[in-house]
Each structure stands twice: as structure tokens, then as C-alpha cells.
Design a protein around this motif. Structure first.
Motif: not given
Ligand SMILES: Cc1cc2nc3c(=O)[nH]c(=O)nc-3n(C[C@H](O)[C@H](O)[C@H](O)COP(=O)(O)O)c2cc1C
Length: 479
Positions: A181-184, A176-178, A159-166, A214-216
């Protein structure tokens, strides 16, 4: 360790420890720009956390929270540290704690407050929430700025968690802007290659430690939920989302679930959005979530972390924990001794390392090691090393060292490396050619090792004497 069951417990703690004024309720602001501008102006002053209620056009109780960790004291409280700890010591404490972290997986419980309101079918409507238009030229209402986007790897169950602007595209569509290279995105591609949409859940409000995880940047296969458990010292309580089966925080404020089809099947124009370097960036067709269900607590709090110019302390975390800790650890692993502290200014664009020089060449060793931590897609520009008497979190002291301990002809090196798509300094020509090359600067602002003991003596009072006077004069002066 600090375990807040939810965002509300954290807000209560802020008030209890720092006083009533620490969380300011603001009534009657408009979601359209007013909340964004007030948030920015208060963040510039390192003001209180802001809880907007009675938002124009919305019933009382539908709230927006911003600037939630916008001071060092609030960040310290979020992580269970004393609120008066000096900034660099917060970084050190977090680094020491991270070393001993044992991942703690979430526990599943039957239900939780997030199920107090469940909206399905025609009732699905993202505009029920007062999502702000944060900046003047934003291309929409960004409900997702401090969000958690959750997917599950179809092969391994990770289960992966990330932060992406929505951004709200319509009642039941969220873009969502993914980035690639992001895991999601990698996980979604697996579903898409099988001709299936990707099951997805998005959380808009949870406790600040869970959100910090979440974004770590965890490696593939490691769940940010487990990292959050480790940081809290207790597992995150999750429930199984009815449609997707994804684990969602039981005490979250607002969660949506649905599916994300391949971008070729359905997309939406996304952006521009005022991003963290301080400029509007990116417009283009991006992925959408077809929202099937909305779950939210009574009187939901939509958590917001709008980007501001990077020299403004980010309202969601005043201490740059991730970058400073990662650099500090990297330096230690590279064998650089005697590090006194690491700090990141301007959202990591300038990294400062303070150390006690023990041998010739150590400052350059530290600079090179610090640049080695830079990830692909990183935008760090300036790397500075200062002596141990300089507090790396105090920009005035760093500037003093840069202005009085460097000979620019000798102390500065410029290297050429890569920047990221979001960098405003990439020329249109380079961008079109996908040439992301960019310089970085290494600044040795330490006294030259060979004659550091003969360096002119500073007339600044030292910390020990300052502390002594602070104690002696505390009833008469706030020193
Ligand atoms: C406040 C904030 C906003 C972010 N917005 C985006 C975004 O819009 N798109 C994106 O791809 N990554 C964004 N990131 C970066 C990802 O959340 C970050 O790289 C995260 O590690 C990605 O998840 P992953 O490790 O599962 O790939 C953002 C990070 C933070 C702290």
C-alpha cells in the motif's frame, strides 16, 4: 520552527545546548553486531547519541550515527523546542504547529556537499560504507533504516518520499521492502506497467526534521519534501540527481540513485530483519535498486534507526509525535472536549488519552474515537483513557490508574478488528488463510463519572506543590 541545514548542524546544536556528553564518539566498534548491541543497550538507558568512528575494517571518517533523537530533550531540540519541555507538552506544541503548517516546496540549487564524492561505473560499491548488521539473525547488512526513498509519479510529477528498510545485496544492488500500500510501490507499478524500470534515489543521512517527514503518512499527491519545508519553516535545498533527475537533499550525507526493475525481472531474497514489534519478520523475494551512482560528503555519516523491542524508547525519536498527534487531532475532530494529553507507548501499541470528564459516556466516546484513527495495517492493541490528573506519558501513573480506577468486569471492552502482517500473534493457520483478524482492548481507567467527586482522594502530591518545592530546594536537591 527549526531549520538545520544538515545533520551536522543538529549534532553541533545538541552539544551546544546539552553539553559535550550528548553526542558520544565511539572508536573501534565492529559493524558486525557490536554497533547494533551498543546502540540497543544505550537506548535502553536513554543514553547519548552515538557517533561510531574508526569502525573495524573502515577508514577513519566513515561514520555511523544512532540514537540521534533518543531522549525527549534531543527530540525537542530537533523541533526547535526548549529541551526541558515536559513530554506531553512536546506533543501539544507539535500538534498546534501542525495545524498551521503551510507546505513549503523545496528549492533547487546548483550543487551541494553531497556531490563532494561521486562514484560511478565500477567505482559503485555500497560496501564502502560501514553498514551494520544490527541484530544477530538479520539476513544482511541493513544500510537503510533511517533512509529516504524518493520516486516521482510519471503522470503527475508528484515527488514521493518514504522510509523502507534497505539491505546491501552486492556492490551495486540494494534491496528494499516496499509494502503493497506504500506510495513508492504504487508509483513504481506505474513505470512497470509501461515496461520501464522506476527511477529511484535513496538518502542515508540527512537532518532529523527532514527525515521525520519522510515516513509521515501524507496523502497521495503531497510531497514529504513540502511537509519537511513546513516543519523546518524553510524550504529544503535540493539538487537534481544526475541520472534520474530526482530532487535529492543538497546537504545529505550519502545518496544513491538508480533504477528499480519490476520484481518479476529482478528481485533478491530479503530478510529476516529484527523489526519494530521486537521479532524477526519477513523473508522473501523483494525489489532491488540497480545502483548507478553513489554520492557522498567527505567523512560521511550513515544514519541508523535500528528497530528495538517496542518498549525501548526508539533511538530515533523519544516522543511518539506521529501517533500521538494524529490521535489527538482525531479526538478533537470527533468533538471530544477537554483532552489534556495523548501518548503512545510501545511504538503505538498502547494509546493513552488523558481528559477531564465533563459528561457521562465521554470516556467511552474518547476510546471509540481513538480506535477510529487506527489505519488499515495498524497494530495498536490497547486504548486507555485516564483522568486529567494522570500524565499519559508516565507509564507508572497510567498503570496506577488502570489498577485502581477500573472494575475489569465493567471498564474493559474487547472488539475484533484487523492487524498487520508483521504481528507475531497471528497463528500460522490464520496467516496462511490471510485472516488478519485480531482483538483490541478499550480500557476506561477514569473514575466513574457518576461518582467521580466522591472517589477516594489520592495521597500523591499535586504538580503545583511539587513545582514549588522543586524551586525552593533546587540548590540542595535534584527533585
Ligand atoms: C523507521 C521506519 C522504518 C520503516 N520501514 C518500512 C519498510 O521497511 N517498508 C515499508 O513499506 N514501510 C516502512 N515504514 C513505513 C513507511 O515509511 C510509511 O508507511 C510511509 O508513510 C510510507 O510512505 P508513503 O506515505 O509515501 O506511502 C517505515 C517507517 C519507519 C518510521
Amino acid at each position: 520552527m527549526s531549520a538545520f541545514r544538515d545533520l551536522r548542524a543538529y549534532l553541533d546544536r545538541l552539544v551546544r545546548e546539552l553539553g559535550e556528553g550528548e553526542v558520544r564518539t565511539i572508536e573501534g566498534a565492529n559493524w558486525d553486531l557490536e554497533i547494533g548491541c551498543i546502540t540497543e543497550m544505550m537506548a535502553e538507558k536513554e543514553g547519548p547519541a552515538l557517533l561510531f568512528d574508526n569502525i573495524v575494517g573502515y577508514p577513519k571518517g566513515y561514520r555511523v550515527l544512532s540514537n540521534f533523537m533518543g531522549t525527549a530533550a534531543r527530540t525537542a531540540i530537533a523541533f526547535g523546542l526548549p529541551p526541558d519541555l515536559p513530554k506531553v507538552e512536546i506533543v501539544r506544541a507539535y500538534k498546534d504547529r501542525s495545524k498551521q503548517l503551510k507546505l513549503i516546496p523545496p528549492v533547487e540549487i546548483a550543487t551541494g556537499p553531497v556531490m563532494e564524492n561521486v562514484l560511478e561505473g565500477d567505482a559503485v560499491d555500497l560496501t564502502r560504507f560501514p553498514a551494520p548488521r544490527w541484530h544477530e539473525h538479520d539476513g544482511g547488512r541493513y544500510i537503510g533504516t533511517a533512509d529516504m526513498v524518493i520516486t516521482r509519479d510519471p503522470d503527475t510529477g508528484w515527488v514521493n518520499v518514504g522510509t523502507h528498510r534497505g539491505c546491501i545485496q552486492s556492490k551495486d544492488r540494494l534491496s528494499l521492502w516496499l509494502l503493497g500500500d506504500r506510495h513508492n510501490r504504487m508509483i513504481a507499478s506505474k513505470y512497470w506497467s509501461r515496461g520501464e524500470p522506476c527511477p529511484i534515489a535513496v538518502v542515508f543521512g540527512c537532518d532529523p526534521v527532514l527525515w521525520t517527514a519522510a515516513p509521515s503518512p501524507t496523502p497521495p499527491g503531497v510531497s514529504e519534501y513540502d511537509v519537511a519545508g513546513a516543519l523546518r519553516g524553510e524550504p529544503v535545498e535540493v539538487i537534481r540527481a544526475p541520472e534520474t533527475g530526482l530532487p535529492i537533499p543538497a546537504y545529505a550525507e550519502i545518496v544513491v540513485e538508480g533504477e528499480m526493475p519490476p520484481i518479476e525481472e529482478e528481485s533478491a531474497m530479503e530478510g529476516p530483519f529484527g523489526e519494530w514489534p521486537g521479532y524477526y519478520t519477513h523473508t522473501g523475494p523483494e525489489t532491488v535498486v540497480r545502483v548507478k551512482r553513489i554520492m557522498h560528503r567527505n567523512n560521511p555519516i550513515l544514519m541508523g534507526a535500528p528497530p528495538m523491542i517496542p518498549t525501548t524508547t526508539p533511538g530515533y525519536q523519544a516522543v511518539p509525535l506521529a501517533a500521538a498527534v494524529a490521535t489527538w487531532e482525531h479526538l478533537e475532530n470527533a468533538g471530544v472536549p477537554n483532552i489534556r494529553g495523548v501518548w503512545a507507548f510501545a511504538r503505538n501499541l498502547m494509546i493513552v488519552v488523558s481528559l477531564e470528564q465533563r459528561y457521562e459516556g465521554q470516556a467511552m466516546q474518547a476510546l471509540l474515537a481513538a480506535t477510529g484513527r487506527r489505519r488499515i495495517g495498524g497494530m495498536e492493541r490497547y486504548f486507555v483513557v485516564v483522568d486529567e490528573d494522570i500524565d499519559p506519558s508516565d507509564l507508572n501513573q497510567v498503570l496506577w490508574a488502570m489498577c485502581t480506577r477500573t472494575d475489569p468486569a465493567e471498564s474493559i471492552q474487547i472488539l475484533r478488528t484487523r492487524t498487520t502482517d508483521i504481528d507475531p500473534r497471528l497463528s500460522p493457520q490464520k496467516r496462511a488463510a490471510k485472516d488478519f483478524s485480531m482483538g483490541i482492548m478499550l480500557i476506561d481507567a477514569c473514575k466513574p463519572y457518576g461518582w467521580k467527586d466522591e472517589y477516594a482522594r489520592s495521597n500523591r502530591f499535586d504538580d503545583a506543590y511539587r513545582a514549588e518545592l522543586r524551586e525552593r530546594w533546587k540548590s540542595k536537591l535534584a527533585l
